[in-house]
Design a protein around this motif. Structure first.
Motif, PDB file in Angstrom:
ATOM      1  N   VAL A  16       1.080  -1.329   0.168  1.00  0.00           N
ATOM      2  CA  VAL A  16       0.403   0.147   0.352  1.00  0.00           C
ATOM      3  C   VAL A  16       1.184   1.346   0.209  1.00  0.00           C
ATOM      4  O   VAL A  16       1.441   1.612   0.992  1.00  0.00           O
ATOM      5  N   GLU A  17       0.794   1.605  -0.826  1.00  0.00           N
ATOM      6  CA  GLU A  17       1.530   3.586  -1.159  1.00  0.00           C
ATOM      7  C   GLU A  17       1.025   4.301  -0.115  1.00  0.00           C
ATOM      8  O   GLU A  17       0.064   4.082   0.154  1.00  0.00           O
ATOM      9  N   PRO A  18       1.858   4.644   0.521  1.00  0.00           N
ATOM     10  CA  PRO A  18       1.464   5.940   1.180  1.00  0.00           C
ATOM     11  C   PRO A  18       0.002   7.081   0.798  1.00  0.00           C
ATOM     12  O   PRO A  18      -0.842   7.713   1.253  1.00  0.00           O
ATOM     13  N   SER A  19      -0.042   6.964  -1.396  1.00  0.00           N
ATOM     14  CA  SER A  19      -1.061   8.038  -0.875  1.00  0.00           C
ATOM     15  C   SER A  19      -2.400   7.342  -1.680  1.00  0.00           C
ATOM     16  O   SER A  19      -2.997   7.821  -1.160  1.00  0.00           O
ATOM     17  N   GLN A  20      -2.206   6.120  -1.256  1.00  0.00           N
ATOM     18  CA  GLN A  20      -3.100   4.911  -0.903  1.00  0.00           C
ATOM     19  C   GLN A  20      -3.643   5.508   0.362  1.00  0.00           C
ATOM     20  O   GLN A  20      -5.368   4.964   0.897  1.00  0.00           O
ATOM     21  N   LYS A  21      -3.393   5.486   1.235  1.00  0.00           N
ATOM     22  CA  LYS A  21      -3.802   5.693   2.390  1.00  0.00           C
ATOM     23  C   LYS A  21      -4.768   6.743   3.121  1.00  0.00           C
ATOM     24  O   LYS A  21      -3.994   7.852   2.710  1.00  0.00           O
ATOM     25  N   ALA A  22      -5.880   6.399   3.270  1.00  0.00           N
ATOM     26  CA  ALA A  22      -6.334   7.408   3.746  1.00  0.00           C
ATOM     27  C   ALA A  22      -5.502   8.552   5.941  1.00  0.00           C
ATOM     28  O   ALA A  22      -5.565   7.873   6.316  1.00  0.00           O
ATOM     29  N   LEU A  23      -6.398   9.705   5.716  1.00  0.00           N
ATOM     30  CA  LEU A  23      -5.767   9.976   6.975  1.00  0.00           C
ATOM     31  C   LEU A  23      -6.712  10.359   7.819  1.00  0.00           C
ATOM     32  O   LEU A  23      -5.877   9.963   8.773  1.00  0.00           O
ATOM     33  N   LYS A  24      -7.784   9.758   8.106  1.00  0.00           N
ATOM     34  CA  LYS A  24      -8.446   9.715   8.466  1.00  0.00           C
ATOM     35  C   LYS A  24      -9.613   8.487   8.161  1.00  0.00           C
ATOM     36  O   LYS A  24      -9.953   8.118   6.911  1.00  0.00           O
ATOM     37  N   PRO A  25     -10.037   7.634   9.153  1.00  0.00           N
ATOM     38  CA  PRO A  25     -11.322   6.662   8.417  1.00  0.00           C
ATOM     39  C   PRO A  25     -11.910   6.571   7.646  1.00  0.00           C
ATOM     40  O   PRO A  25     -12.660   7.915   7.672  1.00  0.00           O
ATOM     41  N   ARG A  26     -12.698   5.985   6.635  1.00  0.00           N
ATOM     42  CA  ARG A  26     -13.565   6.450   5.653  1.00  0.00           C
ATOM     43  C   ARG A  26     -15.174   6.167   6.377  1.00  0.00           C
ATOM     44  O   ARG A  26     -15.155   5.217   7.263  1.00  0.00           O
ATOM     45  N   PRO A  28     -18.620   4.977   6.804  1.00  0.00           N
ATOM     46  CA  PRO A  28     -19.405   3.957   6.070  1.00  0.00           C
ATOM     47  C   PRO A  28     -20.596   3.909   5.314  1.00  0.00           C
ATOM     48  O   PRO A  28     -20.951   3.468   4.678  1.00  0.00           O
ATOM     49  N   ILE A  29     -21.486   4.618   6.338  1.00  0.00           N
ATOM     50  CA  ILE A  29     -22.830   5.531   6.175  1.00  0.00           C
ATOM     51  C   ILE A  29     -22.303   5.915   4.522  1.00  0.00           C
ATOM     52  O   ILE A  29     -22.776   5.646   4.059  1.00  0.00           O
ATOM     53  N   ALA A  30     -21.806   6.939   4.134  1.00  0.00           N
ATOM     54  CA  ALA A  30     -21.747   7.733   3.309  1.00  0.00           C
ATOM     55  C   ALA A  30     -21.226   6.826   2.115  1.00  0.00           C
ATOM     56  O   ALA A  30     -21.761   7.350   0.757  1.00  0.00           O
ATOM     57  N   LEU A  31     -20.103   6.267   2.260  1.00  0.00           N
ATOM     58  CA  LEU A  31     -20.064   5.058   0.897  1.00  0.00           C
ATOM     59  C   LEU A  31     -21.637   4.656   1.153  1.00  0.00           C
ATOM     60  O   LEU A  31     -21.687   4.104  -0.630  1.00  0.00           O
ATOM     61  N   ALA A  32     -21.562   3.606   1.961  1.00  0.00           N
ATOM     62  CA  ALA A  32     -23.379   2.605   1.019  1.00  0.00           C
ATOM     63  C   ALA A  32     -24.099   3.549   0.874  1.00  0.00           C
ATOM     64  O   ALA A  32     -24.847   3.032  -0.469  1.00  0.00           O
ATOM     65  N   ALA A  33     -23.630   5.463   1.136  1.00  0.00           N
ATOM     66  CA  ALA A  33     -25.110   6.019  -0.186  1.00  0.00           C
ATOM     67  C   ALA A  33     -24.966   6.254  -1.232  1.00  0.00           C
ATOM     68  O   ALA A  33     -25.980   6.654  -1.322  1.00  0.00           O
TER      69      ALA A  33
END
Length: 66
Positions: A16-26, A28-33
């Motif tokens: 996992v490259e550093p650019s792929q890591k999220a600075l904060k957790p995603r 999950p509710i927004a992703l489902a929506a």
């Protein structure tokens, strides 16, 4: 050039490259929506037609002596 074939006991690892890591957790509710299909809040034409057809049959079969 490196050998692309894996040996019998060698495991494939995904880096996992550093650019792929999220600075904060995603969220999950927004992703489902975002993934679900959003549309107008009304019945489709075929649903309305079927509902009217059922209502007409019910009105025809109801006795009038009430």
């Amino acid at each position: 050039m490196a050998n692309k074939a894996l040996a019998k006991r060698q495991k494939m690892t995904i880096r996992v490259e550093p650019s792929q890591k999220a600075l904060k957790p995603r969220n999950p509710i927004a992703l489902a929506a975002k993934q679900r299909v959003a549309g107008s809040h009304q019945k489709s034409v075929s649903a309305q037609r079927q509902m009217e057809k059922r209502a007409l049959k019910k009105a025809v079969n109801e006795p009038e002596d009430k």
